[in-house]
Design a protein around this motif. Sequence first.
Motif, PDB file in Angstrom:
ATOM      1  N   VAL A  95      12.924  -5.422   5.895  1.00 45.09           N
ATOM      2  CA  VAL A  95      12.582  -4.432   5.309  1.00 45.09           C
ATOM      3  C   VAL A  95      11.497  -3.795   6.018  1.00 45.09           C
ATOM      4  O   VAL A  95      10.776  -4.513   6.679  1.00 45.09           O
ATOM      5  CB  VAL A  95      12.233  -4.702   3.702  1.00 45.09           C
ATOM      6  N   VAL A  96      11.566  -2.426   5.909  1.00 40.89           N
ATOM      7  CA  VAL A  96      10.317  -1.650   6.462  1.00 40.89           C
ATOM      8  C   VAL A  96       9.575  -0.909   5.906  1.00 40.89           C
ATOM      9  O   VAL A  96      10.059  -0.008   4.840  1.00 40.89           O
ATOM     10  CB  VAL A  96      11.020  -0.916   7.860  1.00 40.89           C
ATOM     11  N   GLY A  97       8.054  -0.905   6.048  1.00 40.98           N
ATOM     12  CA  GLY A  97       7.330   0.134   5.428  1.00 40.98           C
ATOM     13  C   GLY A  97       6.955   1.045   6.433  1.00 40.98           C
ATOM     14  O   GLY A  97       6.488   0.753   7.424  1.00 40.98           O
ATOM     15  N   PHE A  98       7.068   2.305   6.241  1.00 43.53           N
ATOM     16  CA  PHE A  98       7.185   3.406   7.250  1.00 43.53           C
ATOM     17  C   PHE A  98       6.009   4.391   6.615  1.00 43.53           C
ATOM     18  O   PHE A  98       6.436   5.219   5.782  1.00 43.53           O
ATOM     19  CB  PHE A  98       8.352   4.010   7.547  1.00 43.53           C
ATOM     20  N   GLY A  99       4.802   4.384   7.320  1.00 39.24           N
ATOM     21  CA  GLY A  99       3.811   5.314   7.123  1.00 39.24           C
ATOM     22  C   GLY A  99       3.860   6.514   8.161  1.00 39.24           C
ATOM     23  O   GLY A  99       3.796   6.099   9.281  1.00 39.24           O
ATOM     24  N   ALA A 100       3.603   7.492   7.546  1.00 47.04           N
ATOM     25  CA  ALA A 100       3.464   8.789   8.786  1.00 47.04           C
ATOM     26  C   ALA A 100       2.931  10.055   8.272  1.00 47.04           C
ATOM     27  O   ALA A 100       2.857  10.298   6.920  1.00 47.04           O
ATOM     28  CB  ALA A 100       5.169   9.233   9.214  1.00 47.04           C
ATOM     29  N   PRO A 101       2.414  10.713   9.386  1.00 45.42           N
ATOM     30  CA  PRO A 101       1.765  12.154   8.944  1.00 45.42           C
ATOM     31  C   PRO A 101       2.829  13.105   8.382  1.00 45.42           C
ATOM     32  O   PRO A 101       4.109  13.051   8.643  1.00 45.42           O
ATOM     33  CB  PRO A 101       1.207  12.744   9.952  1.00 45.42           C
ATOM     34  N   ALA A 102       2.391  13.870   7.346  1.00 46.85           N
ATOM     35  CA  ALA A 102       3.526  14.898   6.754  1.00 46.85           C
ATOM     36  C   ALA A 102       3.962  15.596   7.844  1.00 46.85           C
ATOM     37  O   ALA A 102       5.183  16.728   7.674  1.00 46.85           O
ATOM     38  CB  ALA A 102       2.916  15.740   5.661  1.00 46.85           C
ATOM     39  N   ASP A 103       3.143  16.119   8.923  1.00 48.35           N
ATOM     40  CA  ASP A 103       3.768  16.849  10.185  1.00 48.35           C
ATOM     41  C   ASP A 103       4.336  16.567  11.064  1.00 48.35           C
ATOM     42  O   ASP A 103       5.022  16.836  12.231  1.00 48.35           O
ATOM     43  CB  ASP A 103       2.480  17.623  10.657  1.00 48.35           C
ATOM     44  N   LEU A 104       4.816  14.833  10.827  1.00 49.56           N
ATOM     45  CA  LEU A 104       5.889  14.263  11.854  1.00 49.56           C
ATOM     46  C   LEU A 104       7.110  14.796  11.822  1.00 49.56           C
ATOM     47  O   LEU A 104       7.684  15.092  10.878  1.00 49.56           O
ATOM     48  CB  LEU A 104       5.689  12.931  11.544  1.00 49.56           C
ATOM     49  N   PRO A 105       7.611  15.053  12.947  1.00 44.18           N
ATOM     50  CA  PRO A 105       9.179  15.562  12.873  1.00 44.18           C
ATOM     51  C   PRO A 105       9.961  14.493  12.322  1.00 44.18           C
ATOM     52  O   PRO A 105       9.790  13.199  12.640  1.00 44.18           O
ATOM     53  CB  PRO A 105       9.600  15.605  14.403  1.00 44.18           C
ATOM     54  N   ALA A 106      10.826  14.949  11.390  1.00 42.17           N
ATOM     55  CA  ALA A 106      11.780  13.923  10.694  1.00 42.17           C
ATOM     56  C   ALA A 106      12.585  13.288  11.534  1.00 42.17           C
ATOM     57  O   ALA A 106      13.112  12.120  11.573  1.00 42.17           O
ATOM     58  CB  ALA A 106      12.699  14.711   9.620  1.00 42.17           C
ATOM     59  N   ALA A 107      12.893  14.052  12.887  1.00 37.00           N
ATOM     60  CA  ALA A 107      13.859  13.348  13.849  1.00 37.00           C
ATOM     61  C   ALA A 107      12.964  12.189  14.422  1.00 37.00           C
ATOM     62  O   ALA A 107      13.661  11.286  14.960  1.00 37.00           O
ATOM     63  CB  ALA A 107      14.252  14.455  14.826  1.00 37.00           C
ATOM     64  N   TRP A 108      11.630  12.348  14.833  1.00 38.39           N
ATOM     65  CA  TRP A 108      10.963  11.191  15.227  1.00 38.39           C
ATOM     66  C   TRP A 108      11.341   9.776  14.181  1.00 38.39           C
ATOM     67  O   TRP A 108      11.528   8.917  14.745  1.00 38.39           O
ATOM     68  CB  TRP A 108       9.357  11.558  15.214  1.00 38.39           C
ATOM     69  N   ALA A 109      11.238  10.058  12.845  1.00 39.46           N
ATOM     70  CA  ALA A 109      11.065   9.136  11.898  1.00 39.46           C
ATOM     71  C   ALA A 109      12.578   8.504  11.932  1.00 39.46           C
ATOM     72  O   ALA A 109      12.622   7.302  11.948  1.00 39.46           O
ATOM     73  CB  ALA A 109      10.943   9.757  10.754  1.00 39.46           C
ATOM     74  N   LEU A 110      13.597   9.310  12.131  1.00 36.77           N
ATOM     75  CA  LEU A 110      14.976   8.887  12.178  1.00 36.77           C
ATOM     76  C   LEU A 110      15.434   7.974  13.432  1.00 36.77           C
ATOM     77  O   LEU A 110      15.905   7.160  13.355  1.00 36.77           O
ATOM     78  CB  LEU A 110      15.847  10.145  11.996  1.00 36.77           C
ATOM     79  N   ALA A 111      14.558   8.575  14.741  1.00 33.40           N
ATOM     80  CA  ALA A 111      14.914   7.929  16.005  1.00 33.40           C
ATOM     81  C   ALA A 111      14.121   6.688  15.902  1.00 33.40           C
ATOM     82  O   ALA A 111      14.728   5.682  16.437  1.00 33.40           O
ATOM     83  CB  ALA A 111      14.301   8.743  16.975  1.00 33.40           C
ATOM     84  N   CYS A 112      13.098   6.340  15.247  1.00 33.76           N
ATOM     85  CA  CYS A 112      12.321   5.178  15.136  1.00 33.76           C
ATOM     86  C   CYS A 112      13.172   4.075  14.308  1.00 33.76           C
ATOM     87  O   CYS A 112      13.213   2.911  14.790  1.00 33.76           O
ATOM     88  CB  CYS A 112      10.954   5.415  14.464  1.00 33.76           C
ATOM     89  N   THR A 113      13.518   4.500  13.284  1.00 31.91           N
ATOM     90  CA  THR A 113      14.472   3.681  12.299  1.00 31.91           C
ATOM     91  C   THR A 113      15.799   3.270  13.139  1.00 31.91           C
ATOM     92  O   THR A 113      16.283   2.090  12.935  1.00 31.91           O
ATOM     93  CB  THR A 113      14.940   4.059  10.920  1.00 31.91           C
ATOM     94  N   ALA A 114      16.513   4.294  13.828  1.00 35.24           N
ATOM     95  CA  ALA A 114      17.436   3.796  14.834  1.00 35.24           C
ATOM     96  C   ALA A 114      16.899   2.917  15.833  1.00 35.24           C
ATOM     97  O   ALA A 114      18.001   1.788  16.088  1.00 35.24           O
ATOM     98  CB  ALA A 114      17.928   5.117  15.645  1.00 35.24           C
ATOM     99  N   GLY A 115      15.658   2.811  16.405  1.00 33.94           N
ATOM    100  CA  GLY A 115      15.318   1.964  17.267  1.00 33.94           C
ATOM    101  C   GLY A 115      15.309   0.466  16.403  1.00 33.94           C
ATOM    102  O   GLY A 115      15.739  -0.623  16.995  1.00 33.94           O
ATOM    103  N   LEU A 116      14.654   0.558  15.232  1.00 34.58           N
ATOM    104  CA  LEU A 116      14.941  -0.633  14.330  1.00 34.58           C
ATOM    105  C   LEU A 116      16.187  -1.279  14.625  1.00 34.58           C
ATOM    106  O   LEU A 116      16.378  -2.461  14.587  1.00 34.58           O
ATOM    107  CB  LEU A 116      14.179  -0.441  12.948  1.00 34.58           C
ATOM    108  N   ARG A 117      17.292  -0.485  14.264  1.00 36.10           N
ATOM    109  CA  ARG A 117      18.405  -1.090  14.143  1.00 36.10           C
ATOM    110  C   ARG A 117      19.298  -1.376  15.123  1.00 36.10           C
ATOM    111  O   ARG A 117      19.746  -2.420  15.355  1.00 36.10           O
ATOM    112  CB  ARG A 117      19.295  -0.009  13.356  1.00 36.10           C
ATOM    113  N   GLU A 118      18.638  -0.884  16.239  1.00 35.63           N
ATOM    114  CA  GLU A 118      19.116  -1.286  17.513  1.00 35.63           C
ATOM    115  C   GLU A 118      18.878  -2.751  17.892  1.00 35.63           C
ATOM    116  O   GLU A 118      19.518  -3.456  18.330  1.00 35.63           O
ATOM    117  CB  GLU A 118      18.442  -0.537  18.802  1.00 35.63           C
ATOM    118  N   GLU A 119      17.494  -2.967  17.680  1.00 39.97           N
ATOM    119  CA  GLU A 119      16.938  -4.339  17.782  1.00 39.97           C
ATOM    120  C   GLU A 119      17.540  -5.004  16.913  1.00 39.97           C
ATOM    121  O   GLU A 119      17.817  -6.436  17.251  1.00 39.97           O
ATOM    122  CB  GLU A 119      15.356  -4.443  17.555  1.00 39.97           C
TER     123      GLU A 119
END
Lengths: 318, 318
Positions: A95-119
């Motif tokens: 399970v992942v708790g993900f905190g981020a600023p509101a101005d973070l690109p959504a694509a960044w968040a999705l790529a980060c969770t894609a990285g989680l899944r790769e691992e």
Amino acid sequence: MTSESGGTLREVGEFALIERITAADGLNETVLLGPGDDTALIRCAPGGVLVTCDVLVEGVHFRRDWSTPVDIGRRAAAASLADVAAMGGQPTSLVVGFGAPADLPAAWALACTAGLREELALVGAVLVGGDVVEAPQVVLSVTAMGSPAPSGPVLRSGAQPGDVVALAGRVGWAAAGLQLLSRGFRSPKVLVDAHRYPVPPYGAGPAAAEAGATAMIDVSDGLVADARHVAEASGVAIELDTSGWDIPEPMQAAAAAYNIDPHDWMLDGGDDHALLATFPASARLPEPFVAIGRVVAGDPEVRVDGTARSGGGHAHFR
Amino acid sequence: MTSESGGTLREVGEFALIERITAADGLNETVLLGPGDDTALIRCAPGGVLVTCDVLVEGVHFRRDWSTPVDIGRRAAAASLADVAAMGGQPTSLVVGFGAPADLPAAWALACTAGLREELALVGAVLVGGDVVEAPQVVLSVTAMGSPAPSGPVLRSGAQPGDVVALAGRVGWAAAGLQLLSRGFRSPKVLVDAHRYPVPPYGAGPAAAEAGATAMIDVSDGLVADARHVAEASGVAIELDTSGWDIPEPMQAAAAAYNIDPHDWMLDGGDDHALLATFPASARLPEPFVAIGRVVAGDPEVRVDGTARSGGGHAHFR
């Protein structure tokens, strides 16, 4: 709402982001209930469920200009998955708790969770839930679960005088990479990449349990610092012998350029997530473990080439 | 090193802080291995283990000048424990990721984890592990685990037309308290305290499962927003009737003072962690559930006193 790839988290919104993150979720035989309800539900091995938590904070553990979001997701997952492996266990879910600023690109968040899944895919584990919140910087909190080895968990406290000390995986690479990045360099790439995400020898954990490992630990603080954790938990001394060590070529080159002894990186550098284990002298070391020392009776300490070595390793708040 | 109660995290250091936090750890029959190794090991119920994660960030979810560290610890634990209850489950254990600035007093960190434990004690669950890292502000990431009800988890997706909609616990109190604090007031204390930490009706979760609840959710975003989650997951409409609602006296007083309709707090305010459940019309509602509406066939939406109500509730990144 914005197009599939565009927009900030503010524009996309919390619930649409969660929907996009969880849309990709695979399941495995362990997962009875995945994302989408108040909790997930995981099936357990007869021996119970291993659980461990790691938090990575932007500016403390990583920088967004030094690592890609995929790198950071991989590294966050690896930190906890390696802990499960260090118990001799098989990771099953996260399970992942993900905190981020509101101005973070959504694509960044999705790529980060894609990285989680790769691992996660490397070990056959899956993302089963999480929380998404606003935060001043990116924060990733990962909790990994796993199944213990049939013989039970391998603790830090089981090392016995006479045991062989063995290492699987790399040490010093991430520390060398971080030092290069800190000085403004981006090469040798293999070292810089080692800071960006580790390559833990996941399979070595269960293999060590099967081979009769008496103690094991994830090398996240540093080889000597983590060997000391085993020494203290087991009430033994650990002797390491560096005379036979091969210094990897890129590390030799970088160390020479900066006039650094590469042994310091290898002895004190953290974040590579190697596995350090102790085995009875009669045990056959499973691949890719190599003997690097021995356990002896005595006050808990770590001696390197005959000399007690104190300090070293990473600790927060220093 | 400093005296037991004094010093900042920088002065105390990561490992001494962890030692002090874990020194207080109790165990329960679920915990096969607690803090001190690379992972914990939890025994599982035959039905598996429920797992859920919540992250609380200073400045987003709480302020250190509005809440005590004990309050914040309690609230962090409650957020996840209530999720387990909302599945009809019994919480058993929790891991915590704790991020904080190096100049935070160590006593603050210890009081915060004491607050976690106070809340855990309410349900007989224990702290089994975690991670401590440096961060620019206090971050608490809690992952709670629990055992599902013998009849299985109560999902959001099981509500059926004809079911009664029932609520256990408070709604609107935390939102009212937050609004008071935001305007510089510290009373009525009972409302302000409700923002500081919730009082979830933990026992109502398993009781609802036993009474045959068809769906259930933790009211963390807001009553209407969370009712909508149930409506969407179940493919039904939910009608709420506020005509019989008692407006608690302190809320009446505060609402009158600010010329606010207290129903807005109660319908849209989050963070109270009430439980909203649906039951077959024939079921006897377990204490302290009270009927507040009914499930009807139709497009997923929530109607309040006959009028569809959109929006409302908390979402991050707005």
